[in-house]
Every structure is written in C-alpha cells, then in structure tokens.
Write a protein that holds these residues in place. Structure first.
Motif, PDB file in Angstrom:
ATOM      1  N   PRO A 199       0.831  -1.219   0.000  1.00 56.48           N
ATOM      2  CA  PRO A 199       0.000   0.000   0.000  1.00 56.48           C
ATOM      3  C   PRO A 199       0.859   1.259   0.000  1.00 56.48           C
ATOM      4  CG  PRO A 199      -0.901  -1.609   1.523  1.00 56.48           C
ATOM      5  CD  PRO A 199       0.431  -2.148   1.071  1.00 56.48           C
ATOM      6  N   ALA A 200       0.435   2.263  -0.748  1.00 53.72           N
ATOM      7  CA  ALA A 200       1.212   3.493  -0.889  1.00 53.72           C
ATOM      8  C   ALA A 200       1.220   4.325   0.383  1.00 53.72           C
ATOM      9  CB  ALA A 200       0.658   4.319  -2.047  1.00 53.72           C
ATOM     10  N   THR A 201       0.216   4.157   1.212  1.00 54.03           N
ATOM     11  CA  THR A 201       0.123   4.924   2.461  1.00 54.03           C
ATOM     12  C   THR A 201      -0.417   4.026   3.561  1.00 54.03           C
ATOM     13  OG1 THR A 201      -2.112   5.683   1.947  1.00 54.03           O
ATOM     14  CG2 THR A 201      -0.289   7.101   1.245  1.00 54.03           C
ATOM     15  N   GLY A 202      -0.264   4.504   4.790  1.00 49.49           N
ATOM     16  CA  GLY A 202      -0.832   3.799   5.932  1.00 49.49           C
ATOM     17  C   GLY A 202       0.086   2.723   6.489  1.00 49.49           C
ATOM     18  N   GLY A 203      -0.240   2.290   7.695  1.00 50.43           N
ATOM     19  CA  GLY A 203       0.556   1.274   8.354  1.00 50.43           C
ATOM     20  C   GLY A 203       0.473  -0.077   7.665  1.00 50.43           C
ATOM     21  N   VAL A 204       1.582  -0.790   7.677  1.00 53.14           N
ATOM     22  CA  VAL A 204       1.657  -2.122   7.072  1.00 53.14           C
ATOM     23  C   VAL A 204       2.605  -2.984   7.911  1.00 53.14           C
ATOM     24  CG1 VAL A 204       2.328  -3.488   5.056  1.00 53.14           C
ATOM     25  CG2 VAL A 204       1.338  -1.214   4.739  1.00 53.14           C
ATOM     26  N   VAL A 205       2.182  -4.220   8.194  1.00 48.37           N
ATOM     27  CA  VAL A 205       3.099  -5.201   8.769  1.00 48.37           C
ATOM     28  C   VAL A 205       3.768  -5.914   7.607  1.00 48.37           C
ATOM     29  CG1 VAL A 205       3.331  -7.320  10.106  1.00 48.37           C
ATOM     30  CG2 VAL A 205       1.771  -5.530  10.885  1.00 48.37           C
ATOM     31  N   LEU A 206       5.084  -5.802   7.520  1.00 48.17           N
ATOM     32  CA  LEU A 206       5.854  -6.442   6.461  1.00 48.17           C
ATOM     33  C   LEU A 206       6.381  -7.760   7.020  1.00 48.17           C
ATOM     34  CD1 LEU A 206       6.832  -5.452   3.551  1.00 48.17           C
ATOM     35  CD2 LEU A 206       9.051  -5.126   4.661  1.00 48.17           C
ATOM     36  N   ALA A 207       5.827  -8.886   6.573  1.00 48.73           N
ATOM     37  CA  ALA A 207       6.225 -10.202   7.067  1.00 48.73           C
ATOM     38  C   ALA A 207       7.278 -10.789   6.130  1.00 48.73           C
ATOM     39  CB  ALA A 207       5.022 -11.126   7.151  1.00 48.73           C
ATOM     40  N   VAL A 208       8.508 -10.920   6.624  1.00 51.71           N
ATOM     41  CA  VAL A 208       9.652 -11.327   5.790  1.00 51.71           C
ATOM     42  C   VAL A 208      10.175 -12.688   6.233  1.00 51.71           C
ATOM     43  CG1 VAL A 208      11.905 -10.605   4.893  1.00 51.71           C
ATOM     44  CG2 VAL A 208      10.258  -8.874   5.678  1.00 51.71           C
ATOM     45  N   ASN A 209      10.449 -13.582   5.283  1.00 54.43           N
ATOM     46  CA  ASN A 209      11.097 -14.849   5.645  1.00 54.43           C
ATOM     47  C   ASN A 209      12.532 -14.561   6.071  1.00 54.43           C
ATOM     48  OD1 ASN A 209      11.840 -14.274   2.856  1.00 54.43           O
ATOM     49  ND2 ASN A 209      12.686 -16.349   2.761  1.00 54.43           N
ATOM     50  N   HIS A 210      13.090 -15.440   6.903  1.00 53.74           N
ATOM     51  CA  HIS A 210      14.392 -15.134   7.516  1.00 53.74           C
ATOM     52  C   HIS A 210      15.404 -16.233   7.203  1.00 53.74           C
ATOM     53  CE1 HIS A 210      16.981 -12.804   9.880  1.00 53.74           C
ATOM     54  NE2 HIS A 210      16.537 -13.041  11.088  1.00 53.74           N
ATOM     55  N   THR A 211      16.268 -15.966   6.222  1.00 51.32           N
ATOM     56  CA  THR A 211      17.284 -16.942   5.841  1.00 51.32           C
ATOM     57  C   THR A 211      18.709 -16.425   6.016  1.00 51.32           C
ATOM     58  OG1 THR A 211      17.287 -16.189   3.530  1.00 51.32           O
ATOM     59  CG2 THR A 211      15.756 -17.988   4.103  1.00 51.32           C
ATOM     60  N   ALA A 212      18.872 -15.133   6.333  1.00 54.01           N
ATOM     61  CA  ALA A 212      20.218 -14.555   6.337  1.00 54.01           C
ATOM     62  C   ALA A 212      20.310 -13.388   7.305  1.00 54.01           C
ATOM     63  CB  ALA A 212      20.591 -14.090   4.925  1.00 54.01           C
ATOM     64  N   TYR A 213      21.557 -13.019   7.629  1.00 56.14           N
ATOM     65  CA  TYR A 213      21.778 -11.840   8.464  1.00 56.14           C
ATOM     66  C   TYR A 213      21.498 -10.551   7.698  1.00 56.14           C
ATOM     67  CZ  TYR A 213      24.158 -14.970  11.741  1.00 56.14           C
ATOM     68  OH  TYR A 213      24.451 -15.986  12.624  1.00 56.14           O
ATOM     69  N   VAL A 214      21.473 -10.635   6.368  1.00 56.80           N
ATOM     70  CA  VAL A 214      21.340  -9.421   5.553  1.00 56.80           C
ATOM     71  C   VAL A 214      20.070  -9.397   4.708  1.00 56.80           C
ATOM     72  CG1 VAL A 214      23.820  -8.936   5.448  1.00 56.80           C
ATOM     73  CG2 VAL A 214      22.824 -10.520   3.803  1.00 56.80           C
ATOM     74  N   ASP A 215      19.129 -10.305   4.964  1.00 59.09           N
ATOM     75  CA  ASP A 215      17.909 -10.276   4.140  1.00 59.09           C
ATOM     76  C   ASP A 215      17.060  -9.036   4.413  1.00 59.09           C
ATOM     77  OD1 ASP A 215      17.021 -11.163   6.636  1.00 59.09           O
ATOM     78  OD2 ASP A 215      16.603 -13.199   5.929  1.00 59.09           O
ATOM     79  N   PHE A 216      17.255  -8.425   5.591  1.00 64.41           N
ATOM     80  CA  PHE A 216      16.517  -7.189   5.889  1.00 64.41           C
ATOM     81  C   PHE A 216      16.858  -6.090   4.893  1.00 64.41           C
ATOM     82  CE2 PHE A 216      20.591  -6.304   7.775  1.00 64.41           C
ATOM     83  CZ  PHE A 216      20.746  -4.935   7.662  1.00 64.41           C
ATOM     84  N   LEU A 217      18.116  -6.094   4.415  1.00 67.62           N
ATOM     85  CA  LEU A 217      18.562  -5.055   3.492  1.00 67.62           C
ATOM     86  C   LEU A 217      17.844  -5.176   2.152  1.00 67.62           C
ATOM     87  CD1 LEU A 217      20.434  -2.743   2.675  1.00 67.62           C
ATOM     88  CD2 LEU A 217      22.195  -4.446   2.147  1.00 67.62           C
ATOM     89  N   ALA A 218      17.777  -6.387   1.612  1.00 69.21           N
ATOM     90  CA  ALA A 218      17.102  -6.593   0.333  1.00 69.21           C
ATOM     91  C   ALA A 218      15.622  -6.239   0.432  1.00 69.21           C
ATOM     92  CB  ALA A 218      17.277  -8.043  -0.116  1.00 69.21           C
ATOM     93  N   ALA A 219      14.983  -6.659   1.532  1.00 69.06           N
ATOM     94  CA  ALA A 219      13.564  -6.333   1.714  1.00 69.06           C
ATOM     95  C   ALA A 219      13.356  -4.828   1.824  1.00 69.06           C
ATOM     96  CB  ALA A 219      13.022  -7.040   2.950  1.00 69.06           C
ATOM     97  N   ALA A 220      14.253  -4.152   2.551  1.00 63.50           N
ATOM     98  CA  ALA A 220      14.135  -2.700   2.711  1.00 63.50           C
ATOM     99  C   ALA A 220      14.313  -1.983   1.376  1.00 63.50           C
ATOM    100  CB  ALA A 220      15.162  -2.201   3.711  1.00 63.50           C
ATOM    101  N   LEU A 221      15.221  -2.472   0.539  1.00 65.00           N
ATOM    102  CA  LEU A 221      15.403  -1.866  -0.775  1.00 65.00           C
ATOM    103  C   LEU A 221      14.169  -2.087  -1.654  1.00 65.00           C
ATOM    104  CD1 LEU A 221      19.143  -2.805  -1.421  1.00 65.00           C
ATOM    105  CD2 LEU A 221      18.217  -0.524  -1.007  1.00 65.00           C
ATOM    106  N   GLY A 222      13.517  -3.237  -1.470  1.00 67.18           N
ATOM    107  CA  GLY A 222      12.266  -3.468  -2.182  1.00 67.18           C
ATOM    108  C   GLY A 222      11.191  -2.488  -1.754  1.00 67.18           C
ATOM    109  N   VAL A 223      11.112  -2.247  -0.448  1.00 63.14           N
ATOM    110  CA  VAL A 223      10.152  -1.273   0.078  1.00 63.14           C
ATOM    111  C   VAL A 223      10.480   0.122  -0.440  1.00 63.14           C
ATOM    112  CG1 VAL A 223       9.326  -0.156   2.188  1.00 63.14           C
ATOM    113  CG2 VAL A 223       9.645  -2.631   2.135  1.00 63.14           C
ATOM    114  N   HIS A 224      11.774   0.431  -0.527  1.00 66.40           N
ATOM    115  CA  HIS A 224      12.202   1.740  -1.037  1.00 66.40           C
ATOM    116  C   HIS A 224      11.753   1.928  -2.487  1.00 66.40           C
ATOM    117  CE1 HIS A 224      15.187   4.571  -2.837  1.00 66.40           C
ATOM    118  NE2 HIS A 224      14.932   5.226  -1.726  1.00 66.40           N
ATOM    119  N   ARG A 225      11.829   0.869  -3.283  1.00 65.52           N
ATOM    120  CA  ARG A 225      11.385   0.968  -4.673  1.00 65.52           C
ATOM    121  C   ARG A 225       9.889   1.231  -4.773  1.00 65.52           C
ATOM    122  NH1 ARG A 225      14.760  -3.230  -8.557  1.00 65.52           N
ATOM    123  NH2 ARG A 225      16.837  -2.659  -7.790  1.00 65.52           N
ATOM    124  N   ALA A 226       9.177   0.834  -3.738  1.00 72.00           N
ATOM    125  CA  ALA A 226       7.732   1.104  -3.700  1.00 72.00           C
ATOM    126  C   ALA A 226       7.449   2.512  -3.181  1.00 72.00           C
ATOM    127  CB  ALA A 226       7.032   0.067  -2.826  1.00 72.00           C
ATOM    128  N   GLY A 227       8.523   3.257  -2.876  1.00 70.20           N
ATOM    129  CA  GLY A 227       8.350   4.629  -2.423  1.00 70.20           C
ATOM    130  C   GLY A 227       8.108   4.766  -0.935  1.00 70.20           C
TER     131      GLY A 227
END
Length: 262
Positions: free
Chosen positions: A32-60
């Motif tokens: 969603p472009a606005t409003g609160g969102v729970v982002l549920a991420v699978n956890h396989t690495a110490y750095v997967d948060f970075l890739a997910a965050a960059l994906g969120v950044h691409r969504a603005g």
C-alpha cells in the motif's frame, strides 16, 4: 526527510553497487502506498533485511524493523535505532516493544517483522510466531508478505560468508496483502499467512535460476547441502543449551565480581 534514514539508504545502495548484487524486485506495487503495514519477511540470512528494505524503497516507502534489544549495546547502532523508528525487542519482556510497534503502525509506518523470529538454517520456512498477525489486528492494518531469496548466499548460518563483489542474485517478491479483523483467531490467521508465504517462496525459487546440488545455501529438499528442518531443529536446540550455559557462567562471574568489590 529523516536525514539519518536517508544516509542509510545511500549507504545501502552503495553497498549493493560495490557487491555487484543482482537485485530483482517484483510486485512492489502490492505494498500500500500509504498507511501502516506489517511487512512479514522470511528469515534466511543476516542481511535479508537489506534486500527487503530496498524493495520497500522501490515502492516509495521505508521499512522499520523490530530487532534484538542487544543491538542497543552498540552506541552507533543505538543512535541509528533511535533516529529511524526501529523497535528494539527484549525477548524476556516483549510487551513494551509490541506496544511500540503497534503505535508505529497506527502512525502509518511500515514495520518489518520476521514471523520465524530467527534465521532458518534449513532455508525452509520454520514455525511462525503469532506476533505479526496480532500486531496487524490490533493496529487495524494489513500484512504484506515478502520473500527474499539468495541473501543466504551472502551471510547466513552454516554458509561461508561472501560479502564481496560476487554478483550474487537476490530476489525480492511481494505478495498480496492479507487483511485481518480484530476478532480473528491468531493461530488460524498465522497458519494462513504461512501458507501464503510458502506458496510465494516456491514461486520465487522456481524463477531464481540454478540451485547447485550440494551447495550449502540450497535446501536439502532441492538437493542442496543445507540441513533438513529436523536437523536444523537439533542444531538450534544444542545452540540454545550452549547459550544458556554461557549466560549462566557470565551471571555467576558477575556475582563473584560484585561480591569481590563488596
């Protein structure tokens, strides 16, 4: 503008370029472009948060994670946590962190959560905690599942670290928002979330490319060298015992030091 977060974004993009990471982000428009969102991420690495965050950044948008409170012991990390709306979690007393996360969601933030709580050594989905679902229900916001695949090749448990310029492909894919009501059964809804993320994980793996036989980052179910979920559980149980023993030794040593000063 959030200058601290902006600085982190610049550093993250610089790291991706330095590594030559082949980051693929799909279906970010499902966030969603606005409003609160729970982002549920699978956890396989110490750095997967970075890739997910960059994906969120691409969504603005920007992701705010819940992380272990022990990270607050580092002054630099404590500064970053304080200035980026990150939520430190003390697992022995999580009510305060939970309340803060719900408040952040109500204020319109995207809050990143790992339903598995800890890294999956098998690189399959582990059992899910109900926190993500309960948080979404209490805040009245949707859950958006996200699968990150390939980050375990960079830095994970049981896999040689490879944070150099290796051009490792990392895939990020967003799933359909999951809407939960205030009167839901957290266990049932958590099972529904896991099913959705399992199907998304299968789709991401199918599109990822080669999964070399015997490779430590490839699940055993796909012919890889990672432990099976059952083997991973045994490893984690043994680790938990060792950590508990270490904590007890440290506690005993602290008591002895305090007695010596007295």
């Amino acid at each position: 503008m959030e200058p601290v977060y902006r600085t982190l974004e610049i550093a993250a993009h610089a790291l991706v370029r330095a590594q030559g990471m082949r980051l693929s982000v799909r279906d970010e428009d499902k966030l969603p472009a606005t409003g609160g969102v729970v982002l549920a991420v699978n956890h396989t690495a110490y750095v997967d948060f970075l890739a997910a965050a960059l994906g969120v950044h691409r969504a603005g948008r920007r992701a705010r994670y819940m992380i272990k409170s022990e990270m607050m012991d580092n002054p630099l990390v404590r500064f970053l946590i304080t200035h980026t709306h990150t939520v430190p979690v003390d697992r022995s007393a999580g009510a305060e962190a939970y309340a803060q996360a719900v408040e952040n969601l109500r204020e319109g933030y995207v809050v990143g959560v790992y339903p598995e709580a800890t890294i999956s050594r098998s690189f399959e989905l582990k059992e899910f905690k109900t926190g993500a679902v309960r948080m979404a229900a209490d805040a009245g916001v949707p859950i958006v599942p996200v699968i990150v695949w390939g980050a375990q090749r960079q830095w994970s448990k049981g896999v040689p670290r490879d944070m150099g310029r290796s051009r490792i492909p990392v895939s990020v894919r967003f799933g359909d928002p999951l809407h939960v009501g205030a009167d839901i059964d957290p266990v049932d809804e958590t099972a529904r979330l896991k099913t959705q993320m399992s199907e998304l994980l299968d789709a991401v793996r199918a599109d990822y490319g080669d999964h070399p036989a015997g490779a430590p980052w490839v699940p055993a179910s796909m012919g890889g060298g990672a432990p099976t979920p059952e083997q991973a559980h045994e490893i984690e149980a043994a680790e938990a015992v060792r950590k508990a023993e270490l904590r007890e030794r440290r506690r005993a040593e602290q008591i002895r030091r305090e007695k010596g000063r007295g």
